[in-house]
Design an enzyme around this catalytic site. Structure first.
Site, PDB file in Angstrom:
ATOM      1  N   TYR A 147       0.924  -1.330  -0.229  1.00  0.00           N
ATOM      2  CA  TYR A 147      -0.007   0.073   0.058  1.00  0.00           C
ATOM      3  C   TYR A 147       0.977   1.252   0.069  1.00  0.00           C
ATOM      4  O   TYR A 147       0.363   2.315  -0.426  1.00  0.00           O
ATOM      5  CB  TYR A 147      -0.823   0.118   1.314  1.00  0.00           C
ATOM      6  CG  TYR A 147      -2.375  -0.769   1.182  1.00  0.00           C
ATOM      7  CD1 TYR A 147      -2.098  -2.341   0.951  1.00  0.00           C
ATOM      8  CD2 TYR A 147      -3.351  -0.115   1.152  1.00  0.00           C
ATOM      9  CE1 TYR A 147      -3.166  -3.188   1.317  1.00  0.00           C
ATOM     10  CE2 TYR A 147      -4.418  -0.868   1.323  1.00  0.00           C
ATOM     11  CZ  TYR A 147      -4.262  -2.340   1.023  1.00  0.00           C
ATOM     12  OH  TYR A 147      -5.602  -3.172   1.135  1.00  0.00           O
ATOM     13  N   LYS A 194       3.439 -15.330   2.661  1.00  0.00           N
ATOM     14  CA  LYS A 194       3.682 -16.220   1.490  1.00  0.00           C
ATOM     15  C   LYS A 194       5.249 -16.245   1.347  1.00  0.00           C
ATOM     16  O   LYS A 194       6.032 -15.833   0.358  1.00  0.00           O
ATOM     17  CB  LYS A 194       3.122 -15.196   0.172  1.00  0.00           C
ATOM     18  CG  LYS A 194       3.104 -16.086  -0.934  1.00  0.00           C
ATOM     19  CD  LYS A 194       2.047 -17.042  -1.152  1.00  0.00           C
ATOM     20  CE  LYS A 194       2.111 -17.652  -2.713  1.00  0.00           C
ATOM     21  NZ  LYS A 194       1.060 -19.119  -2.623  1.00  0.00           N
ATOM     22  N   ASP A 227      -2.807 -18.557   1.190  1.00  0.00           N
ATOM     23  CA  ASP A 227      -3.602 -19.322   0.373  1.00  0.00           C
ATOM     24  C   ASP A 227      -4.274 -20.484   1.149  1.00  0.00           C
ATOM     25  O   ASP A 227      -5.474 -20.306   1.293  1.00  0.00           O
ATOM     26  CB  ASP A 227      -3.051 -19.791  -1.004  1.00  0.00           C
ATOM     27  CG  ASP A 227      -1.713 -20.288  -0.919  1.00  0.00           C
ATOM     28  OD1 ASP A 227      -0.849 -20.489   0.248  1.00  0.00           O
ATOM     29  OD2 ASP A 227      -1.143 -21.013  -1.949  1.00  0.00           O
ATOM     30  N   ASP A 251      -6.120  -7.113   4.479  1.00  0.00           N
ATOM     31  CA  ASP A 251      -7.186  -6.640   4.006  1.00  0.00           C
ATOM     32  C   ASP A 251      -8.123  -7.564   3.273  1.00  0.00           C
ATOM     33  O   ASP A 251      -9.383  -7.817   3.452  1.00  0.00           O
ATOM     34  CB  ASP A 251      -6.875  -5.692   2.880  1.00  0.00           C
ATOM     35  CG  ASP A 251      -7.967  -5.043   2.327  1.00  0.00           C
ATOM     36  OD1 ASP A 251      -8.827  -4.634   2.663  1.00  0.00           O
ATOM     37  OD2 ASP A 251      -8.099  -5.000   0.656  1.00  0.00           O
ATOM     38  N   ASP A 255     -11.942  -9.298   4.771  1.00  0.00           N
ATOM     39  CA  ASP A 255     -13.370  -9.547   4.325  1.00  0.00           C
ATOM     40  C   ASP A 255     -13.832 -10.902   4.099  1.00  0.00           C
ATOM     41  O   ASP A 255     -15.099 -10.985   4.340  1.00  0.00           O
ATOM     42  CB  ASP A 255     -13.058  -8.766   2.793  1.00  0.00           C
ATOM     43  CG  ASP A 255     -13.757  -7.501   2.447  1.00  0.00           C
ATOM     44  OD1 ASP A 255     -13.308  -6.749   3.415  1.00  0.00           O
ATOM     45  OD2 ASP A 255     -14.352  -7.105   1.479  1.00  0.00           O
TER      46      ASP A 255
HETATM   47  P1  NAD Z   1     -17.841  -2.625  -0.159  1.00  0.00           P
HETATM   48  O1  NAD Z   1     -17.477  -3.290   1.191  1.00  0.00           O
HETATM   49  O2  NAD Z   1     -18.352  -1.332  -0.268  1.00  0.00           O
HETATM   50  O3  NAD Z   1     -19.142  -3.575  -0.638  1.00  0.00           O
HETATM   51  C1  NAD Z   1     -19.267  -5.215  -0.813  1.00  0.00           C
HETATM   52  C2  NAD Z   1     -20.543  -5.549  -0.732  1.00  0.00           C
HETATM   53  O4  NAD Z   1     -21.040  -5.518   0.743  1.00  0.00           O
HETATM   54  C3  NAD Z   1     -21.453  -4.783  -1.541  1.00  0.00           C
HETATM   55  O5  NAD Z   1     -22.390  -5.728  -2.220  1.00  0.00           O
HETATM   56  C4  NAD Z   1     -22.303  -4.003  -0.453  1.00  0.00           C
HETATM   57  O6  NAD Z   1     -23.586  -3.628  -0.856  1.00  0.00           O
HETATM   58  C5  NAD Z   1     -22.155  -5.038   0.691  1.00  0.00           C
HETATM   59  N1  NAD Z   1     -22.214  -4.195   1.971  1.00  0.00           N
HETATM   60  C6  NAD Z   1     -20.937  -3.667   2.423  1.00  0.00           C
HETATM   61  N2  NAD Z   1     -21.430  -2.969   3.517  1.00  0.00           N
HETATM   62  C7  NAD Z   1     -22.602  -3.394   3.846  1.00  0.00           C
HETATM   63  C8  NAD Z   1     -23.423  -3.030   4.759  1.00  0.00           C
HETATM   64  N3  NAD Z   1     -22.993  -2.107   5.955  1.00  0.00           N
HETATM   65  N4  NAD Z   1     -24.798  -3.278   4.934  1.00  0.00           N
HETATM   66  C9  NAD Z   1     -25.171  -4.183   4.021  1.00  0.00           C
HETATM   67  N5  NAD Z   1     -24.145  -4.735   3.031  1.00  0.00           N
HETATM   68  C10 NAD Z   1     -23.301  -4.053   2.894  1.00  0.00           C
HETATM   69  O7  NAD Z   1     -16.868  -3.371  -1.439  1.00  0.00           O
HETATM   70  P2  NAD Z   1     -16.575  -2.605  -2.654  1.00  0.00           P
HETATM   71  O8  NAD Z   1     -18.008  -2.540  -3.266  1.00  0.00           O
HETATM   72  O9  NAD Z   1     -15.560  -3.393  -3.541  1.00  0.00           O
HETATM   73  O10 NAD Z   1     -15.978  -1.092  -2.711  1.00  0.00           O
HETATM   74  C11 NAD Z   1     -16.962   0.237  -2.831  1.00  0.00           C
HETATM   75  C12 NAD Z   1     -16.080   1.307  -2.452  1.00  0.00           C
HETATM   76  O11 NAD Z   1     -15.733   1.304  -1.009  1.00  0.00           O
HETATM   77  C13 NAD Z   1     -14.594   1.050  -3.172  1.00  0.00           C
HETATM   78  O12 NAD Z   1     -14.363   2.593  -3.596  1.00  0.00           O
HETATM   79  C14 NAD Z   1     -13.689   0.932  -2.103  1.00  0.00           C
HETATM   80  O13 NAD Z   1     -12.569   1.285  -2.308  1.00  0.00           O
HETATM   81  C15 NAD Z   1     -14.201   1.494  -1.152  1.00  0.00           C
HETATM   82  N6  NAD Z   1     -13.890   0.807   0.277  1.00  0.00           N
HETATM   83  C16 NAD Z   1     -13.558   1.609   1.417  1.00  0.00           C
HETATM   84  C17 NAD Z   1     -13.317   1.074   2.480  1.00  0.00           C
HETATM   85  C18 NAD Z   1     -12.974   2.189   3.792  1.00  0.00           C
HETATM   86  O14 NAD Z   1     -13.409   3.262   3.742  1.00  0.00           O
HETATM   87  N7  NAD Z   1     -12.439   1.717   4.944  1.00  0.00           N
HETATM   88  C19 NAD Z   1     -13.134  -0.085   3.046  1.00  0.00           C
HETATM   89  C20 NAD Z   1     -13.471  -1.022   1.590  1.00  0.00           C
HETATM   90  C21 NAD Z   1     -13.862  -0.637   0.583  1.00  0.00           C
HETATM   91  C1  IPM Z   2     -10.256  -1.375   4.237  1.00  0.00           C
HETATM   92  C2  IPM Z   2     -10.283  -0.964   2.736  1.00  0.00           C
HETATM   93  C3  IPM Z   2      -9.219   0.205   2.491  1.00  0.00           C
HETATM   94  C4  IPM Z   2      -7.921  -0.857   2.806  1.00  0.00           C
HETATM   95  C5  IPM Z   2      -9.400   0.964   1.311  1.00  0.00           C
HETATM   96  C6  IPM Z   2     -10.326   1.581   1.001  1.00  0.00           C
HETATM   97  C7  IPM Z   2      -7.923   1.567   0.998  1.00  0.00           C
HETATM   98  O1  IPM Z   2     -10.436  -1.872   1.922  1.00  0.00           O
HETATM   99  O2  IPM Z   2     -10.068  -0.637   5.185  1.00  0.00           O
HETATM  100  O3  IPM Z   2     -10.314  -2.456   4.325  1.00  0.00           O
HETATM  101  O4  IPM Z   2      -7.667  -1.621   1.700  1.00  0.00           O
HETATM  102  O5  IPM Z   2      -7.356  -0.811   3.539  1.00  0.00           O
HETATM  103 MN    MN Z   3     -10.829  -3.917   2.609  1.00  0.00          MN
END
Ligand code: NAD
Ligand code: IPM
Ligand code: MN
Length: 363
Positions: A147, A194, A227, A251, A255
């Site tokens: 990152y 890894k 993995d 990260d 998820d």
């Molecule tokens: P996301 O985590 O936003 O969503 C992934 C899936 O999970 C989607 O289908 C969404 O609807 C569902 N989901 C997420 N949070 C939910 C909640 N609180 N309630 C119900 N459903 C939920 O991941 P993405 O779509 O790959 O990323 C969208 C944007 O968010 C990107 O721009 C990414 O960079 C950003 N992002 C930011 C952070 C952060 O600010 N810490 C973390 C992860 C992703």
């Molecule tokens: C998280 C998010 C962030 C990360 C992005 C939005 C930079 O995915 O907090 O998990 O990768 O750290």
């Molecule tokens: Mn993340």
């Protein structure tokens, strides 16, 4: 011990900076702030970050936002990002806002606990007998690795660089080992890397092994390749206690733990400048749900705010030295789920507001 000096005791009226951000960020932060205000007296200031901040100031982390966060007792973040990609390398990106904030505040230790709520039973994708009794915590290194390494993009070539120093690995290893040593945990650390391919991972493994052997000989330390770890997290999640890993792997794996909890919307996180104080003192830090801005459901009012509400609990416990309030918030969430509360991500029809009301009623 990683705690350099004893953190001060809880302050009377903590100053919280709230960073709603983008997409569902403002929706879930508004809910979580209602819960916060229900458990104590806090001064809350909101500031822009991410795309919302770019729209207003041209920058994803405006100077005023960073200054306010640096002065605050703790920071609560929703999410940043629009889910769209801008190929212009010069254009500011919303995600830079959160990355710069973590780096600027020295928040190298990201704690992502996973403890499925019994009430959710088979609401998630895994069989309930597989997730029963799971109580793990991912300790993700947050300010190094891919990152933050040198990077470049040309017309038909691009690179990102993964770098780690021994000091960066040592300090996050100590956080994981401290946590694994605490009462209630199982004294087990699984380091994920890894090392069969990457030099950074071989340095990681050697360093983790040395720190654990010298400073925490009472802990059981294991190593898994990433993995295999990804597979094991969903086939045998109960075998993990503390999972220690670098930034990018953490990260991705965190998820994946959404499958254990039942939904990504339920997972909280704490980003700290060291191990949480064992005596429950003030540590500050940044608290945010694991999920992102969920552009696919933003503005509809049915995002789950529970990951952010549970991040408020982590803020109360690890950031503000208020463990009783933290317990109260977590118990309220548990009771609301026990009573049948389900947002659409858990197969129900409850809205964000329904969820807020149910948690407040249970408090
Ligand atoms: P996301 O985590 O936003 O969503 C992934 C899936 O999970 C989607 O289908 C969404 O609807 C569902 N989901 C997420 N949070 C939910 C909640 N609180 N309630 C119900 N459903 C939920 O991941 P993405 O779509 O790959 O990323 C969208 C944007 O968010 C990107 O721009 C990414 O960079 C950003 N992002 C930011 C952070 C952060 O600010 N810490 C973390 C992860 C992703
Ligand atoms: C998280 C998010 C962030 C990360 C992005 C939005 C930079 O995915 O907090 O998990 O990768 O750290
Ligand atoms: Mn993340």
């Amino acid at each position: 011990m990683t705690t350099p000096s004893a953190p001060p005791a809880a302050v009377a009226r903590p100053r919280i900076v709230a960073l709603p951000g983008d997409g569902i960020g403002p929706e879930v932060v508004a809910s979580a702030l209602q819960v916060l205000h229900a458990v104590g007296d806090f001064e809350v200031d909101e500031h822009p970050i991410g795309a919302a901040a770019i729209d207003r100031t041209g920058q994803p982390l405006p100077r005023k936002t960073l200054a306010a966060c640096a002065r605050a007792d703790a920071v609560l973040l929703g999410a940043v990002g629009t889910g769209t990609q801008n190929d212009d390398p010069e254009a500011p990106r919303p995600e830079q806002g959160v990355l710069e904030l973590r780096k600027a505040l020295g928040l190298y230790a990201n704690l992502r606990p996973v403890r499925p709520f019994p009430a959710l039973g088979d609401a998630g994708p895994l069989k309930p007998e597989r997730t029963k009794g799971v109580d793990l915590i991912v300790v993700r290194e947050l300010t190094g690795g891919l990152y933050f390494g040198p990077r470049a993009r040309a017309a038909d070539e691009a690179y990102d660089t993964c770098t780690y120093t021994v000091a960066e690995i040592e300090r996050v290893t100590r956080v994981a080992c401290e946590l694994a040593s605490r009462t209630g945990r199982r004294a087990r650390v699984t380091s994920v890397d890894k090392a069969n391919v990457l030099d950074t991972s071989r340095l990681w493994r050697d360093t983790v092994t040395r720190v654990a052997a010298r400073e925490y000989p009472q802990l059981a330390l294991g190593h898994l390749l990433v993995d295999t770890a990804a597979m094991r997290l969903v086939t045998d999640p109960a075998s993990f206690d503390v999972v220690l890993t670098e930034n990018m792997f953490g990260d991705i794996l965190s998820d994946e733990t959404a499958a254990i909890a039942g939904s990504l919307g339920l997972l909280p996180s704490a980003s700290l400048p060291g191990a949480p104080d064992p005596a429950g003192g003030v540590r500050g830090g940044l608290f945010e749900p694991v999920h992102g801005s969920a552009p696919d459901i933003a503005g509809r009012g049915h995002a789950s705010p529970l990951g952010t509400v549970l991040s408020v609990a982590l803020m109360l416990r690890h950031g503000l030295g208020r463990p009783e309030a933290a317990d109260a918030v977590e118990t309220a969430v548990e009771r609301a789920l026990d009573a049948g509360l389900r947002t659409p991500d858990l197969g129900g029809t409850a809205t964000t507001d329904d969820t807020t009301r149910a948690v407040l009623a249970a408090l």
